[in-house]
Write a protein that holds these residues in place. Structure first.
Motif, PDB file in Angstrom:
ATOM      1  N   GLY A   1       8.335  12.265   1.954  1.00 38.71           N
ATOM      2  CA  GLY A   1       8.145  11.488   0.740  1.00 38.71           C
ATOM      3  C   GLY A   1       7.064  10.446   0.949  1.00 38.71           C
ATOM      4  N   VAL A   2       6.977   9.510   0.015  1.00 40.61           N
ATOM      5  CA  VAL A   2       6.011   8.420   0.113  1.00 40.61           C
ATOM      6  C   VAL A   2       6.780   7.104   0.230  1.00 40.61           C
ATOM      7  CG1 VAL A   2       4.292   9.665  -1.249  1.00 40.61           C
ATOM      8  CG2 VAL A   2       5.865   8.072  -2.390  1.00 40.61           C
ATOM      9  N   THR A   3       6.137   6.140   0.844  1.00 39.08           N
ATOM     10  CA  THR A   3       6.737   4.819   0.935  1.00 39.08           C
ATOM     11  C   THR A   3       5.676   3.776   0.644  1.00 39.08           C
ATOM     12  OG1 THR A   3       8.166   3.394   2.284  1.00 39.08           O
ATOM     13  CG2 THR A   3       6.339   4.484   3.423  1.00 39.08           C
ATOM     14  N   LEU A   4       6.119   2.577   0.310  1.00 38.89           N
ATOM     15  CA  LEU A   4       5.218   1.463   0.022  1.00 38.89           C
ATOM     16  C   LEU A   4       5.481   0.366   1.034  1.00 38.89           C
ATOM     17  CD1 LEU A   4       5.585   1.261  -3.886  1.00 38.89           C
ATOM     18  CD2 LEU A   4       3.986   2.635  -2.551  1.00 38.89           C
TER      19      LEU A   4
ATOM     20  N   ARG B   1       0.840  -1.179   0.000  1.00 33.74           N
ATOM     21  CA  ARG B   1       0.000   0.000   0.000  1.00 33.74           C
ATOM     22  C   ARG B   1       0.887   1.245   0.000  1.00 33.74           C
ATOM     23  NH1 ARG B   1      -5.410  -0.603   1.391  1.00 33.74           N
ATOM     24  NH2 ARG B   1      -5.531   1.501   2.288  1.00 33.74           N
ATOM     25  N   VAL B   2       0.310   2.348  -0.402  1.00 31.24           N
ATOM     26  CA  VAL B   2       1.021   3.627  -0.408  1.00 31.24           C
ATOM     27  C   VAL B   2       0.833   4.291   0.952  1.00 31.24           C
ATOM     28  CG1 VAL B   2       1.291   5.863  -1.556  1.00 31.24           C
ATOM     29  CG2 VAL B   2       0.516   3.853  -2.868  1.00 31.24           C
ATOM     30  N   VAL B   3       1.918   4.801   1.517  1.00 27.29           N
ATOM     31  CA  VAL B   3       1.868   5.517   2.794  1.00 27.29           C
ATOM     32  C   VAL B   3       2.326   6.952   2.546  1.00 27.29           C
ATOM     33  CG1 VAL B   3       2.681   5.592   5.176  1.00 27.29           C
ATOM     34  CG2 VAL B   3       2.421   3.385   4.018  1.00 27.29           C
ATOM     35  N   LEU B   4       1.488   7.934   2.955  1.00 27.41           N
ATOM     36  CA  LEU B   4       1.825   9.336   2.698  1.00 27.41           C
ATOM     37  C   LEU B   4       1.296  10.261   3.794  1.00 27.41           C
ATOM     38  CD1 LEU B   4      -1.178   9.485   1.519  1.00 27.41           C
ATOM     39  CD2 LEU B   4      -0.110   9.458  -0.725  1.00 27.41           C
ATOM     40  N   HIS B   5       1.737  11.498   3.743  1.00 31.77           N
ATOM     41  CA  HIS B   5       1.358  12.509   4.736  1.00 31.77           C
ATOM     42  C   HIS B   5      -0.149  12.771   4.669  1.00 31.77           C
ATOM     43  CE1 HIS B   5       1.045  16.526   6.573  1.00 31.77           C
ATOM     44  NE2 HIS B   5       2.168  16.213   7.214  1.00 31.77           N
ATOM     45  N   PRO B   6      -0.804  13.027   5.813  1.00 27.59           N
ATOM     46  CA  PRO B   6      -2.255  13.273   5.803  1.00 27.59           C
ATOM     47  C   PRO B   6      -2.669  14.448   4.930  1.00 27.59           C
ATOM     48  CG  PRO B   6      -1.501  12.853   8.032  1.00 27.59           C
ATOM     49  CD  PRO B   6      -0.274  12.970   7.188  1.00 27.59           C
TER      50      PRO B   6
ATOM     51  N   GLU C   1       1.101   7.597 -10.734  1.00 28.56           N
ATOM     52  CA  GLU C   1       0.748   8.881 -10.130  1.00 28.56           C
ATOM     53  C   GLU C   1       1.796   9.352  -9.123  1.00 28.56           C
ATOM     54  OE1 GLU C   1      -3.763   9.472  -9.525  1.00 28.56           O
ATOM     55  OE2 GLU C   1      -3.451   7.305  -9.233  1.00 28.56           O
ATOM     56  N   LEU C   2       2.729   8.466  -8.778  1.00 31.52           N
ATOM     57  CA  LEU C   2       3.767   8.818  -7.812  1.00 31.52           C
ATOM     58  C   LEU C   2       5.092   9.159  -8.495  1.00 31.52           C
ATOM     59  CD1 LEU C   2       3.109   5.935  -5.232  1.00 31.52           C
ATOM     60  CD2 LEU C   2       2.213   8.274  -5.166  1.00 31.52           C
ATOM     61  N   ALA C   3       5.055   9.348  -9.805  1.00 32.40           N
ATOM     62  CA  ALA C   3       6.289   9.548 -10.564  1.00 32.40           C
ATOM     63  C   ALA C   3       7.106  10.738 -10.087  1.00 32.40           C
ATOM     64  CB  ALA C   3       5.946   9.698 -12.052  1.00 32.40           C
ATOM     65  N   ASP C   4       6.436  11.794  -9.617  1.00 31.99           N
ATOM     66  CA  ASP C   4       7.153  13.010  -9.202  1.00 31.99           C
ATOM     67  C   ASP C   4       7.412  13.058  -7.696  1.00 31.99           C
ATOM     68  OD1 ASP C   4       7.165  13.955 -11.832  1.00 31.99           O
ATOM     69  OD2 ASP C   4       5.171  14.854 -11.598  1.00 31.99           O
ATOM     70  N   GLU C   5       7.089  11.989  -6.998  1.00 31.51           N
ATOM     71  CA  GLU C   5       7.234  11.982  -5.548  1.00 31.51           C
ATOM     72  C   GLU C   5       8.616  11.458  -5.120  1.00 31.51           C
ATOM     73  OE1 GLU C   5       4.977  13.149  -3.525  1.00 31.51           O
ATOM     74  OE2 GLU C   5       3.415  13.432  -5.050  1.00 31.51           O
ATOM     75  N   PRO C   6       9.177  11.982  -4.033  1.00 28.15           N
ATOM     76  CA  PRO C   6      10.376  11.372  -3.459  1.00 28.15           C
ATOM     77  C   PRO C   6      10.002  10.061  -2.759  1.00 28.15           C
ATOM     78  CG  PRO C   6       9.713  13.279  -2.172  1.00 28.15           C
ATOM     79  CD  PRO C   6       8.785  13.228  -3.348  1.00 28.15           C
TER      80      PRO C   6
ATOM     81  N   GLU D   1       7.350   7.097   9.865  1.00 28.23           N
ATOM     82  CA  GLU D   1       7.524   8.408  10.502  1.00 28.23           C
ATOM     83  C   GLU D   1       7.994   9.446   9.485  1.00 28.23           C
ATOM     84  OE1 GLU D   1       6.757   9.377  13.477  1.00 28.23           O
ATOM     85  OE2 GLU D   1       6.149   7.417  14.254  1.00 28.23           O
ATOM     86  N   SER D   2       8.853   9.023   8.571  1.00 24.82           N
ATOM     87  CA  SER D   2       9.359   9.950   7.557  1.00 24.82           C
ATOM     88  C   SER D   2       8.257  10.357   6.586  1.00 24.82           C
ATOM     89  CB  SER D   2      10.522   9.301   6.794  1.00 24.82           C
ATOM     90  OG  SER D   2      11.587   8.995   7.673  1.00 24.82           O
ATOM     91  N   ALA D   3       7.412   9.403   6.207  1.00 25.56           N
ATOM     92  CA  ALA D   3       6.275   9.736   5.348  1.00 25.56           C
ATOM     93  C   ALA D   3       5.315  10.661   6.094  1.00 25.56           C
ATOM     94  CB  ALA D   3       5.565   8.469   4.897  1.00 25.56           C
ATOM     95  N   ALA D   4       5.106  10.388   7.390  1.00 20.97           N
ATOM     96  CA  ALA D   4       4.227  11.222   8.207  1.00 20.97           C
ATOM     97  C   ALA D   4       4.768  12.638   8.352  1.00 20.97           C
ATOM     98  CB  ALA D   4       4.043  10.592   9.585  1.00 20.97           C
ATOM     99  N   ALA D   5       6.090  12.793   8.230  1.00 17.66           N
ATOM    100  CA  ALA D   5       6.707  14.118   8.326  1.00 17.66           C
ATOM    101  C   ALA D   5       6.723  14.841   6.983  1.00 17.66           C
ATOM    102  CB  ALA D   5       8.131  13.987   8.860  1.00 17.66           C
TER     103      ALA D   5
END
Length: 297
Positions: free
Chosen positions: A236-239, A166-171, A185-190, A229-233
């Motif tokens: 970037g995004v993580t899977l 799943r994709v994990v990202l900032h709220p 859709e995540l091509a431009d994301e860190p 935690e990094s995605a929450a900050a």
């Protein structure tokens, strides 16, 4: 000449003393001296050169010691293997567990196994699935959790869970309100990725390239909770696997189903097809397989 003679010569050299060698072998010093004398008489050679109080090997003694090491090691290996044929009251198992499966799936199974077999020591090595697979291949681990698919000519395995990423990202991310997100859709994301000890380190970039883009990797880690935690900050995004995402506080980070493509995450307990598998390790495999099959039913 028998194995006891080789043990005697080896201990005398190791401890530099007939008396200390006798103590290590749980015999008397005269017994050790007699064993050496009888061996020298049998082989018609001198093993030790008599030089006052110094203990010095002759050329024949050096040759004997050189061959004694591998022979004694093989003898110890034999004793260990034969000991496995007892009642599993002793032994050890070397298990490799990636962080995401170690904490979420195995504490209860390990606890139950140790209650059943208190004499068997479980030595856990925590590392990514890629490094765990290398450890199994090199004989450093008896069993370990890796990601399917595996080379079935080299490994036997049983599945632990059939999951997906799943994709994990900032709220506050622009995609945070979506239930499903396509990888493109995540091509431009860190991207926040696992390091190269993990199978996902190669899998995720490969899927990104198949979707038409090269991922920009902001940084890598060995800890899934640090990636969350990094995605929450907002870094970037993580899977991450759905199993892990269930534990994420939605007020801290949002998750969404990854589609087009669906990236499976299928951890499995694996071990080498060839080579010796101790009775303790075989019992662990049987015990863990039954536990996970029961959990899925």
């Amino acid at each position: 000449m028998d194995i006891r003679h080789l043990q005697c010569v080896s201990e005398i050299v190791r401890l530099n003393s007939f008396t200390k060698a006798a103590e290590a072998l749980h015999v008397t010093q005269p017994t050790v001296s007699k064993m050496i004398k009888n061996l020298e008489s049998e082989l018609r050679i001198d093993i030790f050169a008599r030089d006052g109080k110094r203990i010095k090997l002759t050329d024949a003694g050096e040759a004997m010691l050189r061959h004694a090491g591998p022979i004694l090691q093989s003898f110890d290996d034999l004793l260990t293997e034969l000991h496995d044929l007892t009642y599993l009251n002793k032994g050890s198992i070397r298990i490799g567990l990636p962080p995401m499966t170690g904490s979420g799936f195995f504490p209860a199974v390990i606890k139950s196994f140790q209650e059943r077999y208190p004499g068997i020591a479980i030595k856990v090595t925590e590392d990514g699935a890629r490094k765990v697979e290398e450890g199994i291949a090199e004989g450093m681990l008896d069993v370990g959790v890796v990601l399917l698919p595996l080379d079935e000519e080299l490994y036997d395995s049983f599945p632990i869970v059939d999951d997906r990423l799943r994709v994990v990202l900032h709220p506050d991310h622009k995609l945070a309100g979506r239930k499903r997100i396509e990888l493109a859709e995540l091509a431009d994301e860190p991207f926040l990725l696992f390091n190269d000890h993990f199978a996902l380190h190669e899998l995720i970039p490969r899927e990104c390239r198949a979707a038409g883009f090269e991922p920009h990797v902001a940084f890598e880690s060995s800890q899934w909770d640090f990636l969350v935690e990094s995605a929450a900050a907002g870094l970037g995004v993580t899977l991450l696997p759905e199993t892990i995402c269930r534990s994420i506080d939605p007020a801290k980070a949002r998750t969404a189903e990854l589609v087009h493509p669906i990236i499976p995450w299928r951890p499995a307990m694996a071990w080498r097809r060839d080579g010796y598998i101790s009775l303790a390790a075989r019992e662990w495999i049987r015990f863990a397989r039954a536990a996970f099959e029961s959990a899925r039913s």
